[in-house]
Design an enzyme around this catalytic site. Structure first.
Site: not given
Lengths: 231, 231
Positions: B47, B85, B118, B120
């Site tokens: 993200g 939240s 990094e 996977e």
DNA sequence: TAACTTAGTTGAATATTTACACTAAGGTTC
DNA sequence: GAACCTTAGTGTAAATATTCAACTAAGTTA
């Protein structure tokens, strides 16, 4: 976090609601008149900023806005979608998290007083209301109406718009109104029985100048039942 | 706007992706290892922040993140849900707009090099991956997996995970893997024909030591076809 | 008490689904 | 090259579901 951390983008973020209820001729949506710029004086879906101190999460923010505008505390509420773009608000890159709320006819009748001033129920005609509305709310409303019409085909959605107590004929009539077509009585009742989301109110009958009808209520007012097939 | 304008809340907002592909035994999701706090060193859904200058809208931001992590530019992409939240990020009130992306097996095979370091692929086992992941990403992933499994029942979704060219038997096999049950061949083919989302690749046949099979492709790689009923 | 209205059920005709067998078209073996 | 194996693709009969319409039920009204 990453190198972006320093200029971490913080958008304008609102929670907006498409609040639906049933009027005799079909679906209605609640609009409010905007008091300030942008779009001052225009009609818009009710909404508001997230209150960082008050709202624990997005759904809480939606419930707060709903209560402020209608006085209703326990509607059926579901998240519709989130839109966000550079151009949808003249003040800058903005995000709107849109919720759909369904109000029981009882809520609408009781809370006439609790309604915010400058709020108005508007009939849905086709994909939206007949007049222009602020921001990209016409597109959001179109999505909301599409989702609702679609869910009528395979869920208990119409039951959440009726009064708490209703008969099977009344329920069928709402399905027919929202679908725009007549349904077969025996097939309709079979689907309702299979979906198992109604319970009879023992001893309660709707009386008129003909055979009395069993009164039912939803087993769960907070969630939709989904059918195996379309109605 | 209203009196809230002065303290208009600007949350932390990210776009996060549940990127799925097919491994022989089933569904896999792409995870990345976080380089910085919070949850430094933990696995997470890929993200990133919205780039106010670069991204015109939310979907553009999702496509950018996807391209950065996988090199893929034209996946099937759909918005899943938005969570927000006070407690989901230790840095404060935060919002995550979550997208689901489906990668064609061809994309996965070709872009092994374009993958971010990094990153996977992890098998989905039950409702998620076998290990803990950062933030509330386990809950988000569970929602994503639920949506996918649900859509396998009534849409062309599995076709978007296969290579661009495939046979009906290969397609049926993916449906069976994702559903966890065997399907009847003749009923399956009838559904596919009705749904009308496949086109034969003229003259292309899959050859083996048995009867050759017609090769098909999706008519539209950007949208799902929905069936009238479950498969 | 007969007529009327709406509630709720039943059943025959029709359509769909399911389970499974069958034919088709290659390659492989001997 | 003929018999055989494997998977592709189609056909069909039995079971199940849907549709359409008539039927019975239970009240009020005339």
């Amino acid at each position: 976090m990453t190198s972006h951390d320093n200029h971490a983008f913080k958008p304008i973020a609102t929670v907006d609601l498409a609040i639906f209820s049933l009027s005799p001729a079909g679906l209605s949506v609640l609009l409010v008149r905007r008091a300030n710029a942008p779009f001052s004086g225009d009609w818009a879906l009710p909404g508001g900023w997230i209150h960082i101190d008050e709202d624990a999460d997005l759904e809480a923010a939606a419930r707060r806005v709903l209560k402020e505008k209608t006085g209703v505390e326990t509607p059926y509420l579901e998240q519709l979608q989130t839109t966000g773009s550079r151009s949808r608000d003249p003040r800058g890159w903005s995000i709107s998290i849109v919720y759909i709320a369904l109000l029981s006819a009882d809520d609408v009748a009781e809370r006439q007083g609790g309604m915010a001033a400058e709020a108005e129920w508007r009939m849905i005609e086709g994909e939206g209301v007949g007049c222009p509305i602020a921001f990209d709310h016409a597109a959001l409303l179109k999505e909301a109406v599409g989702r609702i019409r679609s869910k009528v085909e395979y869920s208990s959605l119409p039951g959440h718009l009726l009064p708490v107590h209703f008969t099977l004929s009344e329920l069928q009539s709402v399905y027919e109104t929202l679908l725009g077509r007549k349904l077969d009585k025996s097939a309709f009742r079979k689907r309702m029985a299979e979906a198992d989301f109604l319970e009879p109110v023992e001893g309660e009958m709707r009386r008129a100048s003909n055979r009395p009808a069993q009164v039912f209520r939803l087993k769960d007012t907070r969630s939709l039942a989904l059918f195996d097939r379309t109605i």
